[in-house]
Write a protein that holds these residues in place. Structure first.
Motif, mmCIF file in Angstrom:
data_model
loop_
_atom_site.group_PDB
_atom_site.id
_atom_site.type_symbol
_atom_site.label_atom_id
_atom_site.label_comp_id
_atom_site.label_asym_id
_atom_site.label_seq_id
_atom_site.Cartn_x
_atom_site.Cartn_y
_atom_site.Cartn_z
ATOM 1 N N UNK A 193 0.809 -1.227 0.000
ATOM 2 C CA UNK A 193 0.000 0.000 0.000
ATOM 3 C C UNK A 193 0.844 1.279 0.000
ATOM 4 N N UNK A 194 1.958 1.242 -0.678
ATOM 5 C CA UNK A 194 2.749 2.457 -0.835
ATOM 6 C C UNK A 194 3.332 3.021 0.443
ATOM 7 N N UNK A 196 2.144 2.674 3.590
ATOM 8 C CA UNK A 196 1.191 2.837 4.700
ATOM 9 C C UNK A 196 0.486 1.499 4.929
ATOM 10 N N UNK A 197 0.800 0.864 6.062
ATOM 11 C CA UNK A 197 0.187 -0.423 6.371
ATOM 12 C C UNK A 197 -0.855 -0.347 7.458
ATOM 13 N N UNK A 198 -0.790 0.694 8.268
ATOM 14 C CA UNK A 198 -1.752 0.873 9.365
ATOM 15 C C UNK A 198 -2.184 2.325 9.406
ATOM 16 N N UNK A 199 -3.471 2.542 9.668
ATOM 17 C CA UNK A 199 -3.999 3.908 9.690
ATOM 18 C C UNK A 199 -4.931 4.076 10.880
ATOM 19 N N UNK A 200 -4.929 5.263 11.420
ATOM 20 C CA UNK A 200 -5.809 5.578 12.542
ATOM 21 C C UNK A 200 -7.233 5.840 12.040
ATOM 22 N N UNK A 201 -8.187 5.375 12.811
ATOM 23 C CA UNK A 201 -9.586 5.730 12.566
ATOM 24 C C UNK A 201 -9.871 6.997 13.360
ATOM 25 N N UNK A 202 -10.030 8.095 12.644
ATOM 26 C CA UNK A 202 -10.189 9.398 13.298
ATOM 27 C C UNK A 202 -11.509 10.019 12.840
ATOM 28 N N UNK A 209 -6.924 5.934 3.564
ATOM 29 C CA UNK A 209 -7.525 6.271 2.274
ATOM 30 C C UNK A 209 -8.327 7.569 2.324
ATOM 31 N N UNK A 210 -8.471 8.139 3.522
ATOM 32 C CA UNK A 210 -9.165 9.415 3.732
ATOM 33 C C UNK A 210 -10.664 9.330 3.488
ATOM 34 N N UNK A 211 -11.204 8.110 3.476
ATOM 35 C CA UNK A 211 -12.645 7.963 3.268
ATOM 36 C C UNK A 211 -13.360 7.742 4.598
ATOM 37 N N UNK A 212 -14.547 8.327 4.702
ATOM 38 C CA UNK A 212 -15.334 8.174 5.919
ATOM 39 C C UNK A 212 -16.128 6.869 5.876
ATOM 40 N N UNK A 213 -16.183 6.195 7.019
ATOM 41 C CA UNK A 213 -16.930 4.942 7.087
ATOM 42 C C UNK A 213 -18.424 5.220 7.005
ATOM 43 N N UNK A 236 -8.083 -1.631 2.813
ATOM 44 C CA UNK A 236 -7.623 -2.876 3.409
ATOM 45 C C UNK A 236 -6.432 -2.715 4.337
ATOM 46 N N UNK A 237 -6.128 -1.490 4.716
ATOM 47 C CA UNK A 237 -5.083 -1.282 5.703
ATOM 48 C C UNK A 237 -5.612 -1.633 7.096
ATOM 49 N N UNK A 238 -4.680 -1.886 8.012
ATOM 50 C CA UNK A 238 -5.079 -2.118 9.401
ATOM 51 C C UNK A 238 -5.675 -0.829 9.943
ATOM 52 N N UNK A 239 -6.836 -0.918 10.514
ATOM 53 C CA UNK A 239 -7.555 0.251 11.015
ATOM 54 C C UNK A 239 -7.480 0.244 12.544
#
Length: 247
Positions: A193-194, A196-202, A209-213, A236-239
């Motif tokens: 994923x370029x 970035x393997x893990x991203x915070x849910x903020x 991916x900057x998309x809202x759930x 599909x990154x770790x959230x």
């Protein structure tokens, strides 16, 4: 996969350090001194080629001048010998004297023509010498600029490498506290994923991916066990959930 919430949050720390290492690598490769040195090196190559050409021209002119001066000297010596013979009175035949006088006149004209050649060659040689001097100064100037730019680049690279070394050590320590299976999954995703393997849910938004759930995804996250390792449905990154996830 399951992992303690604290371990998942430490994964964000690992991600932040990996991002910093990426930034340092990019900064190292994008230093303005690299382009400056490349441009100056091209200029130097062209100047050196011009200098060699001018030096060759000056050398050729020097040989041509020497040959022309030798020709003038030979004509002058022959004319002097003829004049000496006429002045000595040794030639009594009017015809021979006339022929000798004619040859002396011809030699004088020949000498004048050759001297003109010498002057023309000298002018070309002087111009070539001036170009050699000018180009030598320009070569020295560009070489000095390259030396300066190289020193600045090396200093910047050393500073970046020092920071990268420090970040790498810190990354090793932090990553060592993350469960091996979680770290393995993270590294795999980061490669895919370029970086970035893990991203915070903020605030209900995946920072990968900057998309809202959507509401369904939010409800699924709410219902998930605290130690469940979640994945963003989009990237599909770790959230990773935190107190700021907006749940």
């Amino acid at each position: 996969m399951n992992a303690a919430p604290a371990d998942q949050i430490r994964l964000l720390d690992v991600q932040a350090l990996d991002v910093r290492l990426q930034q340092l690598t990019h900064r190292r490769g994008a230093l303005p001194e690299h382009a400056e040195i490349d441009s100056l090196t091209k200029d130097l190559t062209q100047l050196r080629d011009l200098l060699v050409a001018s030096q060759t021209e000056e050398s050729d002119c020097a040989r041509e001048q020497t040959k022309a001066e030798q020709d003038v000297d030979q004509v002058r010596q022959r004319a002097a010998r003829n004049q000496q013979r006429m002045d000595s009175g040794a030639i009594t035949s009017p015809k021979d004297l006339e022929n000798l006088q004619h040859e002396v006149a011809s030699l004088a004209k020949r000498q004048g023509d050759l001297e003109d050649v010498v002057l023309e060659v000298m002018e070309r040689r002087e111009s070539a010498q001036e170009r050699v001097g000018e180009l030598t100064e320009r070569v020295s100037s560009v070489e000095a600029k390259i030396t300066d730019a190289t020193a600045r680049r090396d200093a910047a690279v050393a500073e970046i490498d020092e920071e990268a070394g420090s970040v790498t050590k810190e990354r090793s320590v932090v990553a060592g506290s993350v469960p091996a299976d979680l770290l393995k999954l993270y590294d795999k995703l980061r490669e895919q994923q370029g970086g970035i393997g893990a991203a915070r849910l903020f605030q209900r938004r995946c920072e990968g991916c900057r998309l809202e759930l959507n509401i369904t995804e939010v409800n699924e996250v709410r219902a998930a066990a605290p130690d469940a390792v979640l994945r963003c449905e989009n990237c599909r990154r770790i959230l990773v959930r935190t107190s700021e996830s907006g749940l």
